[in-house]
Motif scaffolding. Structure first.
Motif, short mmCIF file in Angstrom:
data_model
loop_
_atom_site.label_atom_id
_atom_site.label_comp_id
_atom_site.label_asym_id
_atom_site.label_seq_id
_atom_site.Cartn_x
_atom_site.Cartn_y
_atom_site.Cartn_z
N SER A 154 0.90 -1.13 -0.07
CA SER A 154 -0.01 0.00 -0.05
C SER A 154 0.93 1.21 -0.02
O SER A 154 0.12 2.33 -0.05
N ASN A 155 2.32 1.05 0.20
CA ASN A 155 2.86 2.38 0.29
C ASN A 155 3.83 2.76 -0.79
O ASN A 155 4.69 3.77 -0.50
N ASP A 156 4.00 2.02 -1.89
CA ASP A 156 4.76 2.44 -3.18
C ASP A 156 6.32 2.78 -2.56
O ASP A 156 6.95 4.11 -2.75
N GLY A 157 6.73 2.01 -1.58
CA GLY A 157 8.00 2.31 -1.11
C GLY A 157 8.48 3.00 0.20
O GLY A 157 9.30 3.25 0.51
N SER A 158 7.29 3.64 0.58
CA SER A 158 7.38 4.67 1.86
C SER A 158 7.64 3.49 3.09
O SER A 158 7.51 2.24 3.26
N ALA A 159 8.22 4.22 3.83
CA ALA A 159 8.93 3.58 5.04
C ALA A 159 7.94 3.14 6.21
O ALA A 159 6.88 4.14 6.59
N VAL A 160 7.67 1.97 6.26
CA VAL A 160 6.85 1.43 7.33
C VAL A 160 7.56 0.24 8.12
O VAL A 160 7.85 -0.75 7.45
N GLY A 161 7.61 0.40 9.41
CA GLY A 161 8.24 -0.78 10.07
C GLY A 161 7.20 -1.55 10.91
O GLY A 161 6.28 -0.80 11.39
N VAL A 162 7.14 -2.79 10.84
CA VAL A 162 6.21 -3.72 11.42
C VAL A 162 6.96 -4.39 12.35
O VAL A 162 7.71 -5.41 11.90
N THR A 163 7.01 -4.25 13.67
CA THR A 163 7.77 -4.77 14.54
C THR A 163 6.90 -5.68 15.74
O THR A 163 6.23 -4.96 16.65
N ASP A 164 6.97 -6.98 15.82
CA ASP A 164 6.52 -7.59 16.87
C ASP A 164 7.45 -7.76 18.07
O ASP A 164 8.45 -8.34 18.33
N THR A 165 6.81 -6.99 19.10
CA THR A 165 7.64 -6.68 20.27
C THR A 165 7.16 -7.61 21.57
O THR A 165 7.47 -7.50 22.59
N THR A 166 6.27 -8.76 21.13
CA THR A 166 5.37 -9.29 22.21
C THR A 166 6.45 -10.16 23.30
O THR A 166 6.37 -9.84 24.21
N LEU A 167 7.62 -10.54 22.71
CA LEU A 167 8.64 -11.59 23.46
C LEU A 167 9.33 -10.85 24.63
O LEU A 167 9.77 -11.13 25.42
N HIS A 168 9.31 -9.44 24.28
CA HIS A 168 9.86 -8.64 25.59
C HIS A 168 9.17 -7.39 25.91
O HIS A 168 9.59 -6.51 26.67
N ARG A 169 7.84 -7.79 26.06
CA ARG A 169 6.96 -6.81 26.37
C ARG A 169 6.06 -7.56 27.52
O ARG A 169 6.25 -8.82 27.65
N ALA A 170 5.45 -6.79 28.37
CA ALA A 170 4.11 -7.57 29.13
C ALA A 170 2.88 -6.71 29.26
O ALA A 170 3.03 -5.47 29.02
N LEU A 171 1.80 -7.28 29.55
CA LEU A 171 0.57 -6.61 29.61
C LEU A 171 -0.05 -7.08 30.78
O LEU A 171 -0.71 -8.46 31.06
N ILE A 172 -0.39 -6.40 31.89
CA ILE A 172 -1.16 -6.62 32.98
C ILE A 172 -2.55 -5.85 32.79
O ILE A 172 -2.60 -4.68 32.82
N ALA A 173 -3.42 -6.73 33.23
CA ALA A 173 -4.86 -5.96 33.53
C ALA A 173 -5.45 -6.03 34.94
O ALA A 173 -5.19 -7.07 35.71
N ILE A 174 -5.91 -4.84 35.16
CA ILE A 174 -6.53 -4.88 36.50
C ILE A 174 -7.89 -4.39 36.37
O ILE A 174 -8.42 -3.24 35.52
N GLN A 175 -8.95 -5.24 36.71
CA GLN A 175 -10.44 -5.12 36.30
C GLN A 175 -11.28 -5.04 37.56
O GLN A 175 -10.82 -5.93 38.30
N GLY A 176 -12.47 -4.35 37.36
CA GLY A 176 -13.29 -4.32 38.25
C GLY A 176 -13.50 -2.93 38.98
O GLY A 176 -12.90 -2.04 38.84
N PRO A 177 -14.60 -2.81 39.82
CA PRO A 177 -15.22 -1.59 40.39
C PRO A 177 -13.98 -0.96 41.23
O PRO A 177 -14.10 0.31 41.43
#
Length: 387
Positions: free
Chosen positions: A153-176
């Motif tokens: 979609s970009n005709d050579g425009s710079a787009v980086g797609v980086t999978d950072t999952t393995l050195h990131r973390a996600l914590i959810a805190i849910q509830g009232p």
């Protein structure tokens, strides 16, 4: 950087070598889960906590007080560069280019035939910077699809797609009680940010280090998701648990997360959503915006085969995924998810059924060879404003 690129944090350990499955991936919190006595399960190639105590206790904690979840298995993919907006507009049924910085949006990635590859959340981090949080089981295909679509979609425009999952973390805190807990996690100078953080908004904060704080979740409750470097996860988790003691917070596993999302009427990939259905088959046609994206042409021509409905029943017997649903003895579809609702005390289910059915319609569900009556009901089954 020339053209689109794709990279990831460490070698892919999800492949099968010589017919032997690679070891399960572990989040940065695996030692915490083991110390707390969690029952671990294989979920999309990750060793994840299914439960710590009981599903019912953990479910009730989120509905009544607060729960904390490790969701670090969820894919975190960053898309950056001057062509990022254009690439993502061409990839999703929504238009990330129209999002203000700090906003989040639920969206869909479609195949060429209009089927759903994944449902995910896109966050706008900056003018040319986005974060995609996708389902763990679809991490690699989403990464590769985004990279391919960026190239197209970009005709050579710079787009980086980086999978950072393995050195990131996600914590959810849910509830009232989640807002009170998160407030104490923040430095005093940053606590006013929480008052301004609306639903589906994100802000960069500090909790001993940089954290992306989002008011998002998958439980039907007020809640927050905290994204950070994996190296910071144990400290944030432990601090949140200590602060949460006076608020009744419990660590929660994937089992309670599933019953919570089902009560809230939220679709799950692999159950309600999949490659075999289009957005209009599952009540998500309203997400689709009028712009050019992969799958648009097929979606316009594709007939609606199904619609997504909520069903409620009496008694204690839950209908499970795959149970046939009939109307006056004629098959009209099947259950995609079902449970005995811990909050409501009766069976609830989501089902893909023939379009055009009305709320209040009585149907018959085949549960292990026995027929049980259920009724088409309003979604969500549970919301804090209604209960």
């Amino acid at each position: 950087m020339s053209g689109s690129t794709v990279s990831w944090a460490s070698p892919d350990r999800e492949s099968i070598n010589g017919g032997i499955m690679a070891p399960l991936l572990e989040t940065a919190l695996i030692s915490e889960h083991q110390r707390l006595g969690a029952k671990l399960t294989d979920f999309a190639g990750w060793a994840m906590p299914l439960r710590y105590r009981s599903d019912r206790e953990e479910h009730a904690a989120v509905r009544e007080r607060a729960g904390i979840f490790d969701l670090s298995h969820m894919a975190q993919i960053e898309v950056e560069g001057p062509g990022a907006s254009e690439a993502l507009d061409a990839s999703f049924v929504t238009q990330p280019s129209t999002m203000p910085i700090g906003r989040a949006r639920y969206t869909l990635l479609l195949a060429q035939d209009g089927g759903i590859i994944d449902d995910l959340i896109v966050y706008r981090l900056g003018t040319c910077s986005f974060l995609i949080v996708a389902n763990a089981a679809n991490r690699l295909v989403v990464r590769d699809e985004l990279a391919a679509r960026a190239r197209a979609s970009n005709d050579g425009s710079a787009v980086g797609v980086t999978d950072t999952t393995l050195h990131r973390a996600l914590i959810a805190i849910q509830g009232p009680e989640s807002a009170a807990i998160v407030r104490e996690l923040l430095p005093k100078a940053e606590r006013p940010i929480l008052d301004e953080l609306g639903y589906y908004r994100m802000s960069e904060v500090h909790m001993g280090g940089p954290v992306r704080l989002a008011r998002t979740g998958y439980t039907g409750e007020t809640g927050y998701e905290l994204m950070m470097p994996a190296s910071a996860a144990a400290n944030v988790w432990e601090r949140a648990r200590k602060i949460g003691e006076s608020h009744g917070l419990l660590p929660c596993g994937l089992a309670s997360r599933d019953t919570l999302r089902l009560e809230a009427g939220m679709a799950l990939y692999g159950h309600e959503l999949g490659r075999d259905v289009s957005p209009k088959d599952v009540g998500l046609a309203g997400l689709v915006k009028d712009h050019q994206f992969v799958g648009r042409a097929a979606l316009a021509e594709r007939p609606q085969d199904w619609d997504l409905y909520g069903l409620e029943g009496a008694g204690r017997r839950a209908a499970r995924a795959g149970c046939a649903v009939n109307l006056n003895g004629h098959p009209i579809g099947e259950i995609t998810s079902g449970v005995l609702s811990p909050t409501l005390g009766h069976p609830v289910a989501l089902a893909r059924l023939t379009p055009g059915l009305s709320e209040g319609t009585a149907v018959e569900v085949d549960v292990r060879g026995k027929t049980f009556p259920m009724t088409i009901s309003h979604l969500p089954f549970y919301s804090r404003t209604r209960h």
